[in-house]
Motif scaffolding. Structure first.
Motif: not given
Lengths: 181, 480
Positions: A87-91, B37-38, B49, B155
């Motif tokens: 869903k999200e492009l993060n880590t 974590e982000p 994004r 995407r």
């Protein structure tokens, strides 16, 4: 014999003996591996079926993911890094393909990221390899880490490898690296 | 038991419990866990994004080790229904009618969907969808080998709804390939190199409402002009310079039409070149040339199916056939240009079981006196069969296929006087077109265990491309 001379003699014997032993060990090792072979995976034949993770006799598989930086596209949207339908492009953990968190990435410049494999965490499942090869340059690939491999006479992974990708290779070419292709 | 012993046991118990409590307090079971974590990738602030952010055409990959197709392949099937948007190939090399099956030259896997390919100078273009990366992907393949030459993707997260991919790219004579994604994202690239030229998000720019089951509109390139029907809040249709993306003209959406799954069809009606579009809410004609270019010439609101997948099909200089599925049936539109200006009226309309209809594929007018179609599932006893009608009588078949020759929503195309029809289960039938009917020449299972083979076929240089829900195959159907 004086005490100083006694100590010098002992030191010389110990050092000389150690060096001789080391030379002998190395020599015997070299003569032993000459002409021998080791187990290795052919990345071109590997199907990333997941059996490398589960069939190796080691508690954590000796098969590891290797990364060819020269081949990598440094993509932001990396098929080997993000899991399917993310869903999200993060880590955040829920977005990542690697079940053990062995792949980390670092921002280089927009829109490029550098990817690194933590070999200690990698369990050889090949999920990232499948993702990278099916929608990327194929810079991620599986290899048997020879320092961890027991070189069993009969490799338990090779026995079940459906594509016959695991074969014995000469010690001199113990890895099939994409960087050097 | 002596009091001393009791005290010792009590003391020992207390000590044990104290040790347990201290150990429990000091032990951290999550000490070896690492949190993900982000932001761990040091992405600069402000560049994160968003989940719904689409950057059309942002990713590109070329396979430089793949051989280019031979330059001798100069034929083209440059978009929806071929070069003339008729579904008929007029110039071709002889079809092989020898005994034995057509040879499958190559097969490729695709994302789930129905997007069919276009062919241009030995290159195959298909707007695929990669579910794993949630991305539309324009893939350029070699016609001779099926190997991928390059791909450009972006995407766009979507949910499965009869698969994902839908539309056929269109290639301009000068080599620009244009795609419309399932969510209405328009992308233009250099057809040779894949270089991104320009993009449009029709939902953002025009306020288009992408219909249920996603956008099915295939782009139309006429000369150097791309014609789109966003059917948005204010804009019904636009003409865009295909090289630069600059808008040349636009037609206002006065009638309030909504986007359907139908495509814009170029026709000459009443002596005027017209872009005809069947939107949800009505059918319209927009002037394609001259001073009136972009002007809405006429609108007919007498026929309003809620879902329209087939495109309008011209019968003659003033009549247009309209068909749709889900019981809508068909209608005949008559366009006239006289003293009072343009008029467009629905001269007749009927339910699916009462005459010529189609649920998904656009019928083919062959030879001026035969309209070929596959009747929809609610088409009565002739349901899902190939039927031929005379344009003067849309209610009685001239010819129909046998009871076991039912094709579902499968596609069909005319090549060199033969009809190639694909059952949606993957069986290809070849008929010889004759005056007043057809003769079955051969049939062959070309997509074993095929499912939902709905995407239109494409033909060029003796190769016929077909697809089902998850793969595209190339058949060699020419002699030699």
């Amino acid at each position: 014999m004086e005490r100083r001379e006694f100590l010098r003699t002992c030191g010389t014997l110990i050092t000389g003996g150690g060096l001789a032993s080391l030379g002998g060990v190395l020599g015997s090792k070299a003569s032993a591996v000459e002409g021998e072979t080791m187990w290795q995976i052919d990345p071109e034949r590997c199907l990333q079926c997941g059996r490398c993770e589960t069939e190796c006799v080691m508690r954590v598989s000796a098969v590891k993911c290797f990364h060819a930086n020269q081949v990598c596209g440094y993509c932001d949207l990396c098929g080997g890094y993000y899991r399917e339908g993310v869903k999200e492009l993060n880590t955040a953990a829920e977005n990542l393909m690697c079940p053990t968190g062995a792949i980390t990435r670092r921002f280089v410049e927009e829109p490029y990221f550098e990817y690194t494999i933590d070999e200690d965490l990698c369990n050889g499942c090949g999920k990232c390899v499948k993702g990278c090869s099916s929608f990327g340059n194929g810079s991620l690939f599986l290899q048997i880490q020879q320092e961890r491999c027991l070189q069993c006479n009969e490799c338990s992974i090779a026995k079940v490898c459906v594509s016959g990708a695991i074969q014995r290779v000469p010690v001199g070419t113990a890895y099939k690296l994409k960087d050097h292709a | 038991m002596s009091p001393r012993t009791v005290r010792l046991i009590t003391l020992a118990t207390a000590v044990v419990w104290m040790v347990v409590i201290v150990v429990w307090y000091l032990y951290n079971p999550s000490a070896n866990l690492t949190s993900f974590e982000p932001g761990a990738d040091m992405r600069p602030e402000g560049t994160e994004r968003k989940s719904d952010e689409v950057r059309i055409g942002e990713f590109f990959m070329a396979h430089e080790d793949v051989a280019m197709p031979p330059a001798a392949l100069s034929d083209s099937w440059a978009g929806f229904r071929g070069p003339n948007r008729t579904g008929i190939v007029t110039h071709t090399i002889p079809i092989s009618l020898m005994e034995g099956d057509f040879q499958t030259m190559w097969t490729i896997e695709t994302g789930e969907g129905h997007a069919a390919p276009a062919i241009w100078r030995g290159r195959v273009y298909v707007l695929d969808y990669d579910e794993r990366l949630s991305s539309d992907a324009l893939r350029c393949l070699s016609l001779t080998t099926g190997e991928e030459l390059w791909r450009r993707w972006y995407r766009v997260p979507m949910k499965r709804n009869h698969g994902f991919s839908r539309t056929i790219p269109c290639v301009s004579p000068d080599g620009q390939v244009v795609t419309i994604g399932p969510e209405g994202h328009v992308m233009a690239c250099d057809a040779m190199t894949g270089k991104l030229l320009w993009t449009i998000d029709m939902k953002r720019r025009y306020g288009s409402e992408v219909p249920f089951w996603y956008a099915g509109q295939c782009p139309l390139v006429s000369g150097d002009e791309l014609v789109l029907a966003p059917a948005g809040k204010d804009t019904l249709m636009v003409g865009i310079d295909v090289l630069t993306g600059i808008t040349r003209w636009w037609a206002p959406n006065v009638a309030g039409l909504k986007m359907s799954h139908s495509s814009v069809m170029p026709m000459t009606l009443g002596g005027t070149r017209t872009y005809v579009y069947a939107g949800v809410g009505g059918v319209c004609g927009v002037a394609a040339d001259g001073d009136a270019r972009g002007q809405v010439l006429w609108t007919a609101k007498g026929w309003q199916p809620s879902v329209i997948a087939p495109s309008p099909m011209q019968i003659d200089n003033r009549r247009v056939l309209l068909v749709a599925g889900y019981g809508a049936g068909g209608a005949l539109l008559e366009v006239n240009h006289g003293g009072i200006g343009w008029t467009a009226t629905i001269s007749e309309q009927y339910k699916a079981e009462q005459g010529l209809s189609s649920e998904q594929q656009t019928p083919i007018l062959y030879g001026g006196d035969m309209i070929l179609t596959i009747l929809p599932k609610n088409g009565g006893g002739m349901r899902e069969r190939i039927c031929i009608y005379n344009p003067s009588d849309l209610h009685h078949t001239v010819w129909n296929s046998a009871s076991d020759e039912r094709f579902g929503l499968g596609p069909y195309v005319v090549v060199d006087g033969r009809l190639f029809a694909l059952k949606e289960s993957g069986e290809l039938y070849v008929y010889q077109l004759e005056r007043g009917g057809m003769t079955l020449l051969r049939h062959q299972t070309v997509l074993p265990d095929g499912a939902d083979a709905w995407g239109p076929m494409a033909y060029a240089d003796g190769m016929l491309l077909l697809r089902d829900a998850t793969r595209i195959i190339c058949l060699k159907i020419s002699e030699g």
